[in-house]
Each structure stands twice: as structure tokens, then as C-alpha cells.
Design a protein around this motif. Structure first.
Motif, mmCIF file in Angstrom:
data_model
loop_
_atom_site.group_PDB
_atom_site.id
_atom_site.type_symbol
_atom_site.label_atom_id
_atom_site.label_comp_id
_atom_site.label_asym_id
_atom_site.label_seq_id
_atom_site.Cartn_x
_atom_site.Cartn_y
_atom_site.Cartn_z
ATOM 1 N N SER A 105 0.929 -1.513 0.077
ATOM 2 C CA SER A 105 0.062 -0.474 0.011
ATOM 3 C C SER A 105 0.433 1.532 -0.147
ATOM 4 C CB SER A 105 -0.914 0.037 1.202
ATOM 5 O OG SER A 105 -0.679 -0.150 2.418
ATOM 6 N N VAL A 106 1.744 1.533 1.019
ATOM 7 C CA VAL A 106 2.961 2.499 0.438
ATOM 8 C C VAL A 106 3.822 2.981 -0.747
ATOM 9 C CG1 VAL A 106 3.359 2.323 2.900
ATOM 10 C CG2 VAL A 106 5.212 1.450 1.140
ATOM 11 N N ALA A 107 3.243 1.653 -1.442
ATOM 12 C CA ALA A 107 3.967 1.906 -3.063
ATOM 13 C C ALA A 107 2.825 3.116 -3.755
ATOM 14 C CB ALA A 107 4.063 0.522 -4.027
ATOM 15 N N ALA A 108 1.666 3.182 -3.312
ATOM 16 C CA ALA A 108 0.462 3.723 -3.631
ATOM 17 C C ALA A 108 0.790 5.474 -2.698
ATOM 18 C CB ALA A 108 -0.774 3.518 -3.161
ATOM 19 N N GLY A 109 1.609 5.620 -2.162
ATOM 20 C CA GLY A 109 2.346 7.203 -1.961
ATOM 21 C C GLY A 109 1.239 7.379 -0.958
ATOM 22 N N LEU A 110 0.937 5.819 0.413
ATOM 23 C CA LEU A 110 -0.183 6.302 1.238
ATOM 24 C C LEU A 110 0.355 7.639 1.813
ATOM 25 C CD1 LEU A 110 -2.498 4.780 2.498
ATOM 26 C CD2 LEU A 110 -0.656 3.131 3.783
ATOM 27 N N LEU A 111 1.635 7.735 2.238
ATOM 28 C CA LEU A 111 2.245 8.774 2.894
ATOM 29 C C LEU A 111 2.338 10.322 2.039
ATOM 30 C CD1 LEU A 111 5.330 6.399 4.244
ATOM 31 C CD2 LEU A 111 2.741 6.438 4.994
ATOM 32 N N ASN A 112 2.461 11.050 3.278
ATOM 33 C CA ASN A 112 2.260 12.347 3.109
ATOM 34 C C ASN A 112 3.286 12.431 2.979
ATOM 35 O OD1 ASN A 112 -0.644 12.082 3.931
ATOM 36 N ND2 ASN A 112 -1.039 14.073 2.866
ATOM 37 N N ARG A 113 3.977 13.919 2.061
ATOM 38 C CA ARG A 113 5.156 14.364 1.906
ATOM 39 C C ARG A 113 6.266 13.252 1.812
ATOM 40 N NH1 ARG A 113 4.890 19.391 1.332
ATOM 41 N NH2 ARG A 113 7.267 19.851 2.571
ATOM 42 N N VAL A 114 6.109 12.878 0.535
ATOM 43 C CA VAL A 114 7.580 11.880 0.515
ATOM 44 C C VAL A 114 7.134 11.670 -1.196
ATOM 45 C CG1 VAL A 114 7.570 8.931 -0.306
ATOM 46 C CG2 VAL A 114 6.374 9.729 2.293
ATOM 47 N N SER A 115 6.282 11.366 -2.073
ATOM 48 C CA SER A 115 6.994 11.982 -3.362
ATOM 49 C C SER A 115 6.180 13.742 -3.749
ATOM 50 C CB SER A 115 6.321 10.900 -4.139
ATOM 51 O OG SER A 115 6.763 9.842 -4.420
ATOM 52 N N ALA A 116 7.376 14.455 -3.957
ATOM 53 C CA ALA A 116 6.449 15.658 -4.749
ATOM 54 C C ALA A 116 5.957 16.141 -5.779
ATOM 55 C CB ALA A 116 8.375 17.056 -4.672
ATOM 56 N N ASP A 117 5.711 14.658 -6.613
ATOM 57 C CA ASP A 117 5.984 15.142 -7.926
ATOM 58 C C ASP A 117 5.101 13.583 -8.816
ATOM 59 O OD1 ASP A 117 8.655 13.800 -9.438
ATOM 60 O OD2 ASP A 117 9.517 15.105 -8.239
ATOM 61 N N ALA A 118 4.650 13.550 -9.949
ATOM 62 C CA ALA A 118 4.513 11.904 -10.451
ATOM 63 C C ALA A 118 6.000 11.529 -11.117
ATOM 64 C CB ALA A 118 3.413 12.494 -11.456
ATOM 65 N N GLU A 119 6.611 12.024 -11.275
ATOM 66 C CA GLU A 119 7.876 10.787 -11.796
ATOM 67 C C GLU A 119 8.026 10.053 -10.715
ATOM 68 O OE1 GLU A 119 11.344 11.080 -15.348
ATOM 69 O OE2 GLU A 119 10.632 13.387 -13.994
ATOM 70 N N THR A 120 8.548 11.124 -9.629
ATOM 71 C CA THR A 120 8.778 10.174 -8.338
ATOM 72 C C THR A 120 7.604 9.336 -7.853
ATOM 73 O OG1 THR A 120 10.208 12.493 -8.045
ATOM 74 C CG2 THR A 120 10.161 10.912 -5.963
ATOM 75 N N ALA A 121 7.099 9.732 -7.693
ATOM 76 C CA ALA A 121 5.942 8.616 -7.160
ATOM 77 C C ALA A 121 6.023 7.764 -8.473
ATOM 78 C CB ALA A 121 4.351 9.430 -6.689
#
Length: 344
Positions: A105-121
């Protein structure tokens, strides 16, 4: 000239033979794909494109029948439909199943302020899926991830301007996903509010909801610009929203040619998703501004960042308590690396 023609004709013949041989590698099969969203949903076109492109590149041998709008199962049901083999393919939001698939589930960016942009996510998701502990979790659930959809950064679209961090106190904000987004919101005094997507506009209009939490490209889709005219410039992080899965046992049983084709088309679809997103975000912002919307800059952004909880540490502590410290260690490192995108 004749020699050139002969060489070109010979090359074409070889290419045709190779194409015919490749086409014969694909079995004639029709696969059922469950989708909980309407076909018109932003970025859902890449799920449709993927299905159509798999059929096109297999010369019609591998057909994918897409069932939209929860015809085969709703948002919370598709995961089990895929895992049980009731459908061949299915799209769902893995973040809503965080308790069942904590590593995935954390692969979905479940955590705030981890990936700042779509490419990183998008890249982070691929890394997490490839991690050995995540693969073990997915195998136990009989799930194989094929592709995932990304968005622009999630921001707060509100019916009141957010000019300072203190303005967040008491605001009823739509919360999505599992338990971690509400934890992040509550650290600022926001009131996480569970609201289904079709009810967002009505909630903002009636005042039972003060803010939507989501990407700007969803604003024109739900016509939110007229009921929530203030868009905060706070970047809460970018999420991968919906993921396409196949039953792992069925995936492993398909010929290698089919698996390679699906993977290849998925990579192309996700690259197109990123390219499309830049234009979609800009177009949505223009639509928002044309409707009288205002982008509000936070005056004390440094204070907001300083107050933001370390959500990676929050998640890691929970996993440690669940006896998963060793399993999450490589994924924590991936999250930390991705979080550097907020420093750039």
C-alpha cells in the motif's frame, strides 16, 4: 536502384515473417477486466489504452473486455475478485486495503510528503513492488501488479482561503486511503472527513465539507471550481491512485509472450500518463482560474513544513510493532530517497 529495391523488399519480407511468427506466439484468449470507475474518470484513459493496445499488438489474439463503473464489482470488491481469480484483470486503489497489504500500500504514496511529483511517485511504486518483502506479500495475496496511475500533487481545494498554517485548524477535509492521511491531517488540526467521490461537490456546496484533498485535474471533472474557489499552493505529496492487477497464479501460467507484451504496453501507458499529466494539470488550472478561482500562497510555508510529521517514521513504527521491522527496512530506505524530491 534495383539492388536497393531488392534489399528493401527482402527486409520487408523478413519483418513480415517475424511479425507473423510473433503473432502466432499469442494464444487466442478473451480476458475480463474489472474497473470500479467510469470510463470518463481522469487518467482512466490509460487503462483503456493499455487494454486496446495489448489487443492491437497481439493482432487481436489477446482480447481484453473492459467492464467500467463497477459492473463486476465496486471499489472495495475488485481486489478480492482478482485474488480469487473471479476476473482476469482488475483495477483498484490498493491504499484502501492498507491493513491487508501494508507493504504494497505504501507504493501508492500512502504517506504524505514523500513524493513531490508524479515522476518520483511512479518510480517509487515500481521500486516498492520489486522489493523482495513486497513480492512475498503480493504472492501470498495472489496478486501481480501490472501498471499504476499517477496524479499531480494532492492539494487542498477549499471554500475558504488558506493563508497561514493556523487556517487549517478545524477545517473538515476529505480524507482518502487508509489511516495515514488522517494522521497527517490531524497534526494540523484538520478534521478528516470520509466522503465518497460523487459527494464531494455537494459537501463543499452545503458546507459539510470545507476542503477537498486531491489533484487539480479532478476539479473540472467534478465541477468543483464553482463551489471551492480557493486552491492552496501546499504540496501534500503525489499519490499513485489506481493500480492494475492480475491474479498471480494466472499471470505465471500465461505464456511468456503474453506477460512480456502486457509489461511492455504497461510501461508505454505509464510514460504516456506522465506526458499527458503535464498538459492536464495546466489545463485544469486554467479552467479553475477562468471560473474565478484563486491560487492562495501559504505565507508561513517554512512553519508548515516544520510542523509536518515524519510520516515515514510513523509508518515504520507501526510496522515495527507488527513485527515487520526487517521486512520494511529496504522500503523505508526507498521512501527516504523519494522524500528528497521535496528538497529540490
Amino acid at each position: 536502384m534495383l539492388t536497393t529495391f531488392i534489399r528493401a523488399a527482402a527486409g520487408a519480407a523478413v519483418a513480415l515473417a517475424a511479425h507473423q511468427a510473433a503473432a502466432q506466439d499469442y494464444p487466442d484468449v478473451t480476458l475480463r477486466m474489472a474497473h470500479p470507475l467510469p470510463e470518463s474518470w481522469p487518467a482512466a484513459q490509460w487503462d483503456k489504452w493499455w487494454a486496446e493496445e495489448v489487443e492491437r499488438r497481439s493482432d487481436g489474439a489477446v482480447k481484453i473486455e473492459l467492464f467500467w463503473s463497477g459492473q463486476l464489482g465496486g471499489l472495495l470488491e475488485v481486489k478480492d475478485l482478482v485474488a480469487s481469480g473471479a476476473v482476469d484483470l482488475g483495477v483498484f486503489a490498493q491504499a484502501v486495503h492498507a491493513s491487508e497489504m501494508p507493504l504494497t500500500s505504501v507504493a501508492a504514496g500512502l504517506l504524505n510528503r514523500v513524493s513531490a511529483d508524479a515522476e518520483t511517485a511512479q518510480a517509487l511504486a515500481g521500486q516498492v513492488y520489486a522489493a523482495e518483502p513486497t513480492r512475498a506479500e503480493l504472492d501470498a495475496l495472489n496478486l501481480h501488479p501490472i501498471k499504476w496511475t499517477v496524479t499531480s500533487p494532492y492539494r487542498l481545494l477549499c471554500n475558504t482561503p488558506i493563508e497561514e498554517t493556523a487556517d487549517l485548524e478545524g477545517l473538515r477535509v476529505r480524507a482518502v486511503g487508509g489511516a495515514y492521511v488522517p494522521i497527517w491531517m490531524e497534526s494540523y488540526g484538520m478534521v478528516p472527513t470520509r466522503v465518497q467521490a460523487p459527494e464531494i461537490r455537494e459537501g463543499l456546496q452545503r458546507g459539510t465539507l470545507d476542503c477537498n484533498f486531491g489533484p487539480i485535474e479532478w476539479v473540472p471533472f467534478f465541477s468543483l471550481q464553482s463551489v471551492a474557489p480557493y486552491l492552496s499552493d501546499i504540496n501534500t505529496g503525489t499519490f499513485t491512485t489506481f493500480q492494475l492487477y492480475a491474479p498471480a497464479d494466472r499471470w505465471n501460467a500465461w505464456p511468456e509472450s503474453v506477460r512480456d507484451l502486457m509489461t511492455e504496453v504497461a510501461e508505454d501507458a505509464m510514460a504516456r500518463d506522465l506526458d499527458w499529466l503535464d498538459g492536464a494539470e495546466a489545463e485544469a488550472i486554467q479552467t479553475f482560474r477562468d471560473a474565478g478561482g484563486e491560487i492562495v500562497e501559504l505565507a508561513d510555508m517554512a512553519d508548515f513544513v516544520a510542523q509536518s510529521p515524519d510520516m515515514i517514521a510513523v509508518w515504520q513504527d507501526d510496522m515495527d510493532e507488527a513485527g515487520m521491522a526487517e521486512a520494511v527496512a529496504p522500503i523505508v530506505e526507498m521512501q527516504r530517497e523519494a522524500a528528497k524530491s521535496f528538497e529540490e
